[in-house]
Motif scaffolding. Structure first.
Motif, mmCIF file in Angstrom:
data_model
loop_
_atom_site.group_PDB
_atom_site.id
_atom_site.type_symbol
_atom_site.label_atom_id
_atom_site.label_comp_id
_atom_site.label_asym_id
_atom_site.label_seq_id
_atom_site.Cartn_x
_atom_site.Cartn_y
_atom_site.Cartn_z
ATOM 1 N N VAL A 213 1.379 -1.659 0.725
ATOM 2 C CA VAL A 213 -0.142 0.136 0.003
ATOM 3 C C VAL A 213 0.701 1.067 -0.085
ATOM 4 O O VAL A 213 0.610 2.027 -0.779
ATOM 5 C CB VAL A 213 -0.440 0.216 1.455
ATOM 6 N N PHE B 66 2.528 1.737 -3.256
ATOM 7 C CA PHE B 66 1.582 2.373 -4.323
ATOM 8 C C PHE B 66 1.604 4.089 -4.333
ATOM 9 O O PHE B 66 1.215 4.598 -5.127
ATOM 10 C CB PHE B 66 0.312 1.414 -4.533
ATOM 11 N N MET B 67 0.865 3.895 -2.813
ATOM 12 C CA MET B 67 1.161 5.791 -2.987
ATOM 13 C C MET B 67 2.186 6.304 -2.917
ATOM 14 O O MET B 67 1.998 7.685 -2.894
ATOM 15 C CB MET B 67 0.819 5.501 -0.936
ATOM 16 N N GLN B 68 3.212 6.425 -3.004
ATOM 17 C CA GLN B 68 4.588 6.703 -3.250
ATOM 18 C C GLN B 68 5.613 6.024 -4.417
ATOM 19 O O GLN B 68 6.600 6.062 -4.708
ATOM 20 C CB GLN B 68 6.094 6.147 -2.032
ATOM 21 N N ASN B 69 4.707 6.429 -5.667
ATOM 22 C CA ASN B 69 4.851 5.222 -6.732
ATOM 23 C C ASN B 69 5.962 4.502 -6.783
ATOM 24 O O ASN B 69 7.067 4.783 -7.887
ATOM 25 C CB ASN B 69 5.182 7.521 -7.619
ATOM 26 N N ARG B 70 6.006 3.423 -6.434
ATOM 27 C CA ARG B 70 6.969 2.588 -6.191
ATOM 28 C C ARG B 70 6.147 1.474 -7.128
ATOM 29 O O ARG B 70 4.604 1.055 -6.108
ATOM 30 C CB ARG B 70 7.515 2.360 -5.324
ATOM 31 N N VAL B 71 6.923 -0.378 -6.782
ATOM 32 C CA VAL B 71 6.397 -0.826 -6.733
ATOM 33 C C VAL B 71 6.091 -1.992 -5.627
ATOM 34 O O VAL B 71 5.591 -2.946 -5.577
ATOM 35 C CB VAL B 71 6.774 -1.939 -7.841
ATOM 36 N N TRP C 252 -3.585 4.384 4.677
ATOM 37 C CA TRP C 252 -3.870 6.064 4.543
ATOM 38 C C TRP C 252 -3.006 6.769 5.011
ATOM 39 O O TRP C 252 -1.884 7.976 4.787
ATOM 40 C CB TRP C 252 -5.358 6.217 3.968
ATOM 41 N N PHE C 253 -3.633 6.973 6.676
ATOM 42 C CA PHE C 253 -2.889 8.460 7.831
ATOM 43 C C PHE C 253 -1.522 7.769 7.217
ATOM 44 O O PHE C 253 -1.204 9.239 7.560
ATOM 45 C CB PHE C 253 -3.807 7.759 8.639
ATOM 46 N N LYS C 254 -0.957 6.657 7.907
ATOM 47 C CA LYS C 254 -0.178 6.972 8.017
ATOM 48 C C LYS C 254 1.111 6.867 7.321
ATOM 49 O O LYS C 254 1.389 7.858 7.461
ATOM 50 C CB LYS C 254 0.551 5.219 8.739
ATOM 51 N N TRP C 255 0.445 7.121 5.601
ATOM 52 C CA TRP C 255 0.975 6.754 4.506
ATOM 53 C C TRP C 255 1.475 8.825 4.094
ATOM 54 O O TRP C 255 1.475 9.099 2.887
ATOM 55 C CB TRP C 255 2.090 6.438 3.894
ATOM 56 N N THR C 256 0.595 9.027 5.086
ATOM 57 C CA THR C 256 0.132 10.812 4.195
ATOM 58 C C THR C 256 0.703 11.591 4.894
ATOM 59 O O THR C 256 1.455 12.897 4.802
ATOM 60 C CB THR C 256 -1.802 10.993 4.406
ATOM 61 N N PHE C 257 0.257 12.109 6.154
ATOM 62 C CA PHE C 257 0.545 13.091 7.678
ATOM 63 C C PHE C 257 1.763 13.372 8.319
ATOM 64 O O PHE C 257 2.315 11.751 8.443
ATOM 65 C CB PHE C 257 -0.873 12.747 8.448
#
Lengths: 362, 160, 375
Positions: free
Chosen positions: A58, A61-66, A320-325
């Motif tokens: 997850v 994918f949020m960081q444009n990686r595979v 989603w929280f963790k990888w945004t804030f």
């Protein structure tokens, strides 16, 4: 007797009857306990490994990686390889550490999360133990984990660990309140603390929709405070990487580190399943009013799948929280709890009580 | 009353800014086309370096195993790190004179900082950049290379 | 039985708790060691210990000729390698009074600004990581990759280029250079909105940085804090504006200035500088004059005996090169005034009384590169 994917009660009763017919009562109970223990242990390990993989994918994918893609198809066996590596690694002996507490701490953390899993209903009849105070039990047991974290930080003889553990203590003591109070809001609506009855009460609609405004506020508050309680996301102050290197588990290596790691993910799974059970109807399928055809199709999906789907949705939101804030600071963390979440929660309980009293809920 | 209004405005702004952030990560999560990772060993066949890429210093040879190096040693003095060593040989010319030519052009890849001064300094354009970049070896001595191939000679029309 | 030792009773309020941040620590961006004395979570004072990556670059310069020095300056502040090269090249050119072709000046200015953007992108992503938002790191690197690709196509390397030489450039720019730079600016104008959405506008980030780590204008001047960190305190110190070199006197750009001098202001300085750099590049990229890519220089460059000083605006502040020549082909003494060293000296002053988490954020906003501090 007929087994079905939709109701495990008859399956359980069949095993129960079989054991009692063939064994004396004491041994029958012993065998049942072992079976349940092994089943939960297996489930625990599998979910833990999968969650680590899921988190890595997850965030990738949020960081444009595979993300992991070398071991097995799409890197699916990466976590198993990692786990083997962690098992084989040397357990580093820490000088001047309190050896007893140092070795005990990971077990406390993992046992706390292990105990909480017992009370969660996975599907109809798939339930290790159905307390009539299930919600209270889960809150009580899951907050035991902080003892392990405090011990780990204190016994490591490391200053970073100590700061991390103290932060974690302050954090969990405050956020425990919000978790409890937001669940109380729903208990008022449900009128029971038993998980099976809470789920049964959502047959004609999830509590998130039944309790409308106060239930929705409670859900948001629960999401925030449970993220904080599991030391994740923007609230990972106890292991703040850029400040405290790894916080309370700086000194742990090998399998003991893996225990902390696994326990973190399992705690996330537990709070997500509580959210799914209490707010999103547990294993109940999604029904819309009078659309009989639609409801019928929804009924066709097994309850276990519904439960897993909802839980993983909540887990995904937490990732989603963790990888945004960015991370909060310790004083802001406490401000958020005591100045915002707690007053909102208390008002919300009043509102919910009022709505239930007037019968304004659905 | 004003402070109560501020309290709720605060909450509103907070939620709004957090949702803006989540929109960014959420959008990338659902658009796998934006993934930028290059999967290196798999894409070896299609991976082409730019023609100016500084992989290593090479000495181009033509089909007749001839190079352009006169062995003058300017590259050796231009190099800031002593990466290049020139070993010269003397040969007897047909007219009886002795002439110095290159015997070995030794290049220590492990010391090279890829500044390009040797290539710029070379008066006869004997050196060039190679595109090879997979330099990892198990033995450090393999990083010391002799740039002129064995048995090679200088192209005839190069005048010192 | 154990002997009971009567320790002197200390006032627990006064007792300090020392922790070593570094030399290996995720937030010091390299091998910097900060000895922080804490009281609970609050930083009482800190002592930076540098020198863990000292390579003696200034001493090594004394044995190298002037064209050879270039490749050493790459390795000081490796994130603004071109700008470091520019400083030495300008020093030599001004000392010899060589007139550099216009084309070279244009290209150097464009590449300096590209380098500045790349450096600020890396700063942005590591600042995001210091704040705990790991996703920032990947977005920043993704966009920086585009600039590095442009660099690689034009001069073959991605980080340590050694592209400038005294008198001009190593080689002419690649034919695709202009088109690529224009495509990049178009791309980055779009992507920089992500930066704002993800971090600048985020309420957690603003709460953590606003009003924290305040450096007043007087202190900025007395500590010699330059670059974006100094300008955030209202210290007009942009060398590009006040002592123009290259073609900075021909382009129209703003010197970004702040007033408050807190962490957020330092953050905004760099975000705005990226916009400003893109504006400078846009003004120049279509107008590169034709001509030679290098002035005629002697094979052996000898500076006339004397003292020389040249300064340029590196991406972290004012980079000064001081050189004493005794007329030989190697300098007698070289000294670099590195911006990071001065910026680091203010860290103790501005981080007294903040929390550990803020110390990390302040360090991120000062944007130090350790090899430049130690040289």
């Amino acid at each position: 007797m007929n087994f079905s994917l939709y109701d495990f009660t008859s399956f359980n009763q069949w095993i129960d009857k079989f054991l009692y017919d063939h064994l004396p009562a004491f041994w029958a109970i012993a065998v049942e306990m072992v079976i349940i223990g092994v089943a939960i242990l297996l489930f625990y390990a599998l979910v833990g490994l999968f969650l680590v993989y899921a988190e890595r994918k997850v965030c990738a994918f949020m960081q444009n990686r595979v993300g992991p893609n070398r071991v097995g198809p799409y890197g699916f066996f990466q976590t198993i390889a990692d786990f083997i590596k962690l098992m084989l690694k040397e357990l580093i002996y820490i000088k001047n550490a309190d050896q007893l507490l140092f070795n005990l701490a990971p077990f406390i953390v993992i046992i706390a999360s292990f105990m909480a899993i017992a009370a969660i209903p996975f599907a109809k009849g798939l339930h290790a133990i159905d307390f009539d105070i299930g919600v209270l039990y889960v809150i009580a047991v899951s907050s035991l984990g902080v003892v392990g974290i405090l011990l780990a930080g204190w016994s490591s003889n490391n200053k970073y660990s100590l700061i991390g553990a103290m932060r974690s203590g302050a954090q969990i003591v405050s956020y425990e309140l919000s978790v409890g109070l937001s669940l109380v809001t729903i208990i008022i609506l449900a009128g029971t603390m038993q998980f099976s009855e809470i789920v049964e009460g959502q047959r004609d609609g999830w509590f998130l929709f039944k309790g409308h405004i106060p239930a929705f506020i409670a859900f948001i508050v629960f999401l925030i405070s449970s993220t904080a309680e599991t030391n994740r996301g923007p609230f990972d102050l106890a292991e703040a990487e850029s400040e405290l290197t790894a916080g309370f588990h700086t000194e742990y290596s090998g399998i003991k580190f893996a225990f902390f790691f696994l326990a973190e993910y399992m705690n996330m799974f537990i709070v997500a399943s509580i959210a799914a059970t209490v707010f999103l109807g547990g294993w109940m399928p999604f029904h819309v009013g009078s659309w009989t055809g639609f409801n019928h199709i929804m009924d066709f999906i097994p309850p276990f799948v519904w439960y897993i789907g909802k839980t993983f949705f909540v887990i995904w939101v937490m990732m989603w929280f963790k990888w945004t804030f960015p991370r909060l600071r310790i004083d802001q963390l406490l401000t958020l709890e005591w100045k915002y979440l707690l007053p909102i929660n208390l008002v919300n309980i009043l509102l919910m009580a009022f709505i239930v009293l007037m019968g304004w809920h659905f | 009353m004003n402070s109560i209004f501020e309290y709720f405005a605060d909450i509103f702004h907070t939620v709004k800014s957090l949702l803006t952030g989540m929109k960014v990560t959420g959008r990338y999560f659902f658009s796998p086309g934006e993934i930028v990772t290059q999967q290196y060993p798999e894409n070896r066949k299609t991976l082409k370096m730019y023609d100016r890429f500084k992989g290593e210093v090479i000495m181009p040879h033509n089909d007749h195993n001839e190079h352009r190096c006169t062995g003058c040693g300017i590259c050796e003095t231009a190099c800031p790190n002593g990466t290049i060593e020139i070993i010269q040989a003397r040969i007897d010319m047909p007219d009886g004179k002795k002439k110095r030519i290159i015997d070995k052009h030794i290049y220590h890849l492990g010391m090279c900082t890829f500044c390009g001064l040797c290539i710029k300094a070379c008066p006869s354009d004997a050196l060039a950049w190679g595109q090879e970049f997979e330099h990892a070896v198990f033995d450090r001595s393999k990083l010391t290379k002799t740039l002129n191939q064995p048995g090679s000679s200088i192209i005839k029309d190069i005048v010192e | 039985m154990k002997e009971v030792i009567n320790l002197p009773v200390k006032n627990i309020e006064e007792e300090e708790y020392h922790i070593n941040m570094g030399p290996q620590h995720p937030s010091t961006h390299g091998v910097l060691r900060l000895v922080v004395s804490l009281q609970g979570e609050i930083v009482k004072s800190l002592k930076p210990h540098c020198g863990y990556i000292h390579r003696g670059i200034e001493k090594m310069c004394e044995k190298d000729t002037y064209p050879q020095i270039i490749h050493l300056t790459d390795r000081m502040d490796y994130l603004s390698a071109h700008i470091n090269n520019h400083a030495v090249c300008l020093l030599v050119e001004n000392a010899l009074e060589v007139e550099v072709p216009e084309r070279v000046k244009y290209i150097r200015t464009i590449i300096d600004e590209l380098n500045r953007i790349a450096s600020h992108q890396l700063w942005w992503c590591s600042f995001g990581m210091d704040m705990g938002g790991l996703t920032c790191y990947f977005y920043g690197l993704r966009d920086r990759e585009k600039i590095l690709d442009i660099f690689e196509e034009s001069f073959g390397s991605r980080l340590l280029h050694s592209y400038y030489t005294p008198g001009g450039l190593m080689m002419d720019i690649h034919p695709n250079f202009q088109a690529n730079v224009k495509a990049f600016i178009k791309y980055f104008r779009k992507k920089i909105k992500d930066y704002d959405d993800l971090l600048t506008g985020n309420v957690i980030m603003q709460l953590r940085t606003k009003g924290v780590g305040i450096l007043s204008r007087e202190d900025a001047i007395s500590y010699g804090v330059t670059g974006p960190s100094g300008r955030a305190s209202g210290f007009a110190c942009d060398v590009r504006k006040h002592h123009p070199y290259g073609v900075y006197d021909k382009v129209d750009f703003k010197e970004i200035m702040g007033t408050k001098g807190d962490t957020f202001e330092r953050y905004m300085m760099r975000m705005n500088e990226m916009h400003e750099s893109m504006k400078i590049i846009e003004q120049l990229i279509d107008n590169i004059p034709a001509g030679d890519y290098s002035a005629k220089m002697k094979a052996v460059i000898k500076l006339p005996a004397g003292e020389y000083y040249q300064r340029v605006e590196a991406s972290r502040g004012e980079l000064g090169v001081y050189c004493i020549s005794d007329g030989n082909k190697t300098p007698y003494r070289m000294k670099f005034r590195s911006p990071n060293f001065s910026n680091l000296s203010a860290l103790d002053h501005i981080s007294r009384g903040v929390k550990i988490a803020d110390l990390v954020a302040i360090g991120g906003s000062l944007d130090y590169v350790i090899p430049d501090i130690d040289r």
